[in-house]
Structures are given as structure tokens and as C-alpha cells.
Design an enzyme around this catalytic site. Structure first.
Site, mmCIF file in Angstrom:
data_model
loop_
_atom_site.group_PDB
_atom_site.id
_atom_site.type_symbol
_atom_site.label_atom_id
_atom_site.label_comp_id
_atom_site.label_asym_id
_atom_site.label_seq_id
_atom_site.Cartn_x
_atom_site.Cartn_y
_atom_site.Cartn_z
ATOM 1 N N ARG A 170 10.443 -67.529 -69.948
ATOM 2 C CA ARG A 170 9.718 -68.172 -68.853
ATOM 3 C C ARG A 170 8.207 -68.200 -69.089
ATOM 4 N NH1 ARG A 170 9.859 -69.198 -63.423
ATOM 5 N NH2 ARG A 170 8.220 -68.237 -62.168
ATOM 6 N N CYS B 116 16.627 -67.327 -65.127
ATOM 7 C CA CYS B 116 17.039 -66.187 -65.953
ATOM 8 C C CYS B 116 17.918 -65.310 -65.074
ATOM 9 C CB CYS B 116 15.818 -65.414 -66.453
ATOM 10 S SG CYS B 116 14.974 -64.534 -65.125
ATOM 11 N N ASP C 98 7.015 -74.075 -58.908
ATOM 12 C CA ASP C 98 6.325 -74.978 -57.966
ATOM 13 C C ASP C 98 4.874 -74.558 -57.740
ATOM 14 O OD1 ASP C 98 7.137 -73.436 -54.846
ATOM 15 O OD2 ASP C 98 7.610 -72.692 -56.852
ATOM 16 N N LEU C 99 4.603 -73.254 -57.706
ATOM 17 C CA LEU C 99 3.237 -72.804 -57.450
ATOM 18 C C LEU C 99 2.326 -73.093 -58.650
ATOM 19 C CD1 LEU C 99 4.031 -69.390 -55.704
ATOM 20 C CD2 LEU C 99 3.606 -71.629 -54.642
#
Ligand code: EPZ
Length: 416
Positions: free
Chosen positions: A92, A116, A124-125
Site C-alpha cells: 500500500r 490487504c 480517498d483522503l
């Protein structure tokens, strides 16, 4: 890929050094994309996840030269704006390349990291943060395309102090025109360490509590930086000492980074001595029950939830462990139950009723921290514990068996 074999029942003792922090090494490596000049990092841990991020930035055009825990990253030819899906989907944190590439090139395409074992892993942030800097962002066919005719300063108020989103915006804003304000940002030590590096690269960043103000620059320059120690590795090794009933000292740590953890383990009756850059656990019997809730720093770290659960599973009462960060953090429960642990989970709250002893079993590590919890349980379990899926453990712990062996553990890495 091999497995670990752990024979339980041997109290650990001795001293062991802690590596540089994985979660500082990953964003620091990505920050090198913000300049063509050389970035030198020291105390870089030898971990699978670090290899993955170096692969990602190598594919983007960086030349990476490694010498043990020292790393030289320099520009080599043109920077690509398209990240390699293979490495991004593996980890990630690789998604952090989006902001720096967009800031440098005005256009970047990065695959969505995907979920995961810990949860869906939305970004989104991150995207809202880049949009606040004037980026046009769209997600299609499993990838994000971000474009901008030069980023400009903006304001982003995070509904949750996401570590990754804070790092993403701090890096992009460092090359944006004008000032950016990040409100309710993460203040994890690893984020603060990234801010230190960015400042050395010429970025102007002020911080006040969870608010960051970044005055963007036209360009950043190279820098040299030593990473902070890995507080998750330190906490895990201290719990290894505690669960085995031994006396273990971890060296090269910043005790303040572990304050919430130290408060919790002391409340279980664990005796911990604090020295200059070191922490020592002393034999303290079975832990007393506690009620813990994970939270963003300076709260109790979610990454030490699974190792703590292993310790509490041999406690004297029923502990409560509430997880507020990740929806699927209880991935360790089946394994500890297979070893005789008594754990009930309802939603995001686990209640762990301590048992006098655990028994060895043949298990697999579902993720980094759950894997560490199984290793710890194996140190105290009766008989042998066989742990597969160790590539998960290797993602976050450098040669964990070597370190534990140095402390007297009976643990071996075996090939299939
Ligand atoms: C970092 O992950 C760490 N990873 C994690 O460590 C750690 O568990 C986590 O912070 C929390 O402390 C690295 O630093 C590389 P977040 P990150 O963004 O950045 C939600 C380990 O074992 N969220 O603070 O991914 C998200 O779903 C790893 O070393 C959104 O909803 O953490 C999660 O529930 C595991 N939208 C929560 O916030 C977003 O855009 C925390 O995420 C971003 C996040």
C-alpha cells in the site's frame, strides 16, 4: 519460502539493537522522487517492504545504491510518471509516489493499492488532499490518474489523521506554488521524521499540533538523513522478553515514541526500566488484565495490538482490546485459539481471557503483526510451533529469528 520453528519455554535474556523504522524508510525513499539530486539515508532496515519500495522508485527512474543500512538514491535520466502495478499492488505504501510524481511532472498514473488483510485500504483522503492542491484526479481501471498545470497551495482538513494521506500531501505541497495547510494531520514519529527530511531537502514546513503549514518551493535539493528507530520492532522484542518471562534490553530506541505502549504494559504489571536510548523488561510473572483502545499517535499503536494480544493471552484475567484503526486487525485470533488461547471478538472489540499455558501448533502468518504475535506465542508455548507465511513477517522484521536466537530463543528458519 520456508517457515520458522519455535520451541517454547526458554526465557529470553540479553541485549538487542533495533533497526531503523520501516514506516519511516518507505516515505523517505519516496521523498527522493521530489528532486534529481542525491538523497542519502542511513539506518535503512533490511526488509522485504523496503526492497519493494526501492523497486518501485527504481522503475520510475531512480538509481538506488545500497550498502548495508546506508542508501544512496539519485536521479538517473528522466523520471517516469507511471508506477509499476506489480510493486504498488504488493504494498500500500507504494501509492505514496503519486503526489511527488504529480508535483514533478504534472501528470502521474499509479495503480490503486487494493485491500490487504487489515481492510479495504481506501485512499480517498490522499486524493482529496491532492485535489485541494488543484489536481484533477480520476480513478479508472484500477488506477489513479492525477493531472495538474502546476500544483498550488490549498487547505485540507482530514476527517481522520491518516498517516499516508498526511505524508502524501506534505510531499506534494513541498513543490506547490504558495502555502498549504493540513489540519488534523498525523503526528506519528515516522511522519515527523519525514518532515525532518523534507526540511533538509529545502521544504519550509511549520507544524503546530496536528496542523502543518507548507510553503512550497520551485525545487528541492538533495539531503542526508538518518532514520528514527523502529518503535514497532522495539515493542515486539520487549513483549518477546516479557512473554518468555525473561530480561531483555532493546538498544537504540526513543522511549518517548513508545509512551502509550509503556503505560499499557506497566499497567499489566510488567516491570520496565528506562535508560538512555534503551528499554529493559524484567521478569514480572503473568500479566494482569487491562483495557486498551488503539488510536492514532500518541495513542496506543494498532501495529502493537497483535503482539500485545499474544502477551495478554497468558494473563491472569480478561483483557479488553478495542481496535479503532483497521476493520480487520484480529487476523491473529484463529492462530492463538489453535494454541489454546481464549479470545472472543465482537465487532472491533476483542476480549482475551488469559490461560496458564499455550501449546505449539502448525500455523501461518496472515500479515506482518499477526505473524509477530504467533512467534511470541510460540516462545512460551509448550512444544514446537511451526509458522509458515514468513514472507509476511520478513516484510516488517529484519531476521527476527536471528535477533531472538541472540536472546536465547530456540528458533530456526527452515526451508520447505
Ligand atoms: C500506516 O498505514 C502504517 N504503514 C501502518 O503500518 C499503520 O498500521 C497505520 O499507518 C496506522 O498507524 C506505513 O506507514 C507504511 P492510515 P497507512 O492512512 O498510512 C483509513 C505495518 O504493519 N483511510 O493512517 O495506510 C484506512 O482504511 C503497517 O507496519 C481511509 O479511510 O494508515 C485505515 O482504516 C500496517 N482513507 C485508517 O484510515 C484514506 O485515504 C488508517 O490509515 C486513508 C486511510
Amino acid at each position: 519460502m520456508g517457515y520458522l520453528l519455535v520451541e517454547g519455554g526458554h526465557p529470553l535474556s540479553g541485549r538487542v539493537p533495533v533497526e531503523g523504522a520501516k514506516n519511516a524508510a518507505l516515505p523517505a525513499s519516496v521523498a527522493s522522487l521530489l528532486t534529481d539530486e542525491p538523497v542519502v539515508l542511513h539506518r535503512v532496515p533490511q526488509l522485504r517492504d523496503v526492497s519493494t519500495i526501492l523497486l518501485t522508485i527504481g522503475d520510475l527512474g531512480k538509481r538506488v545504491i545500497r550498502n548495508g543500512a546506508d542508501l544512496l538514491i539519485r536521479g538517473e535520466g528522466t523520471l517516469s510518471g507511471e508506477a509499476n502495478p506489480y510493486s504498488v499492488r504488493k504494498m500500500r505504501a507504494s501509492f505514496l509516489v503519486l503526489g511527488p510524481l504529480l508535483a514533478r511532472l504534472g501528470r502521474a498514473v499509479v495503480p490503486l493499492p487494493g485491500g490487504c488483510s487489515l481492510g479495504e485500504g481506501p485512499v480517498d483522503l490522499h486524493l482529496r488532499g491532492l485535489e485541494a492542491l488543484g489536481a484533477r484526479v480520476r480513478a479508472e481501471k484500477g488506477a489513479v490518474t492525477a493531472e495538474a498545470d502546476g500544483l498550488r497551495g490549498g487547505r485540507i482538513e482530514l476527517p481522520f489523521p491518516s498517516v499516508g494521506a498526511t505524508e502524501q500531501v506534505l510531499m506534494a505541497a513541498s513543490l506547490a506554488e504558495g502555502e498549504t495547510e493540513i489540519v488534523n494531520g498525523s503526528i506519528e514519529p515516522e511522519v515527523v521524521d519525514l518532515v525532518r527530511l523534507l526540511r533538509k531537502m529545502g521544504s519550509e514546513i511549520e507544524s503546530n499540533g496536528r496542523t502543518y503549514r507548507v510553503a512550497g518551493r520551485a525545487a528541492l535539493h538533495g539531503a542526508e538523513h538518518t532514520l528514527i528507530p523502529d518503535r514497532m520492532e522495539a515493542g515486539t522484542l520487549l513483549l518477546a522478553g516479557a512473554i518468555s518471562g525473561g530480561e531483555v534490553t532493546v538498544e537504540g530506541v526513543v522511549p518517548d515514541h513508545l509512551r502509550a505502549f509503556l503505560d499499557v504494559v506497566s499497567a499489566t504489571g510488567l516491570r520496565v526500566e528506562e535508560g538512555d536510548g534503551e528499554l529493559t523488561v524484567l521478569p514480572s510473572g503473568r500479566p494482569s488484565p487491562v483495557s486498551v483502545e488503539t488510536a492514532p499517535y500518541p495513542g496506543f499503536p494498532t501495529d502493537l495490538h497483535p503482539p500485545l494480544a499474544a502477551y495478554l493471552s497468558i494473563g491472569t484475567g480478561t483483557s479488553r482490546l478495542a481496535e479503532t484503526i483497521f476493520e480487520h486487525r484480529f487476523t491473529y485470533v484463529d492462530a492463538l485459539r489453535a494454541m489454546g488461547g481464549r479470545i472472543a471478538v465482537s465487532g472491533r472489540v476483542g476480549s482475551i481471557t488469559g490461560v496458564k499455558g499455550l501449546r505449539g501448533s502448525s500455523l501461518s502468518a496472515p500479515d506482518i503483526r499477526a505473524g509477530a504475535a504467533i512467534v511470541l506465542a510460540g516462545l512460551v508455548a509448550e512444544g514446537e510451533t511451526k509458522i509458515g507465511g514468513i514472507e509476511q513477517i520478513d516484510r516488517g522484521y529484519a531476521s527476527i529469528e536471528e535477533k531472538l536466537k541472540r536472546l536465547g530463543a530456540r528458533i530456526e528458519r527452515q526451508n520447505d
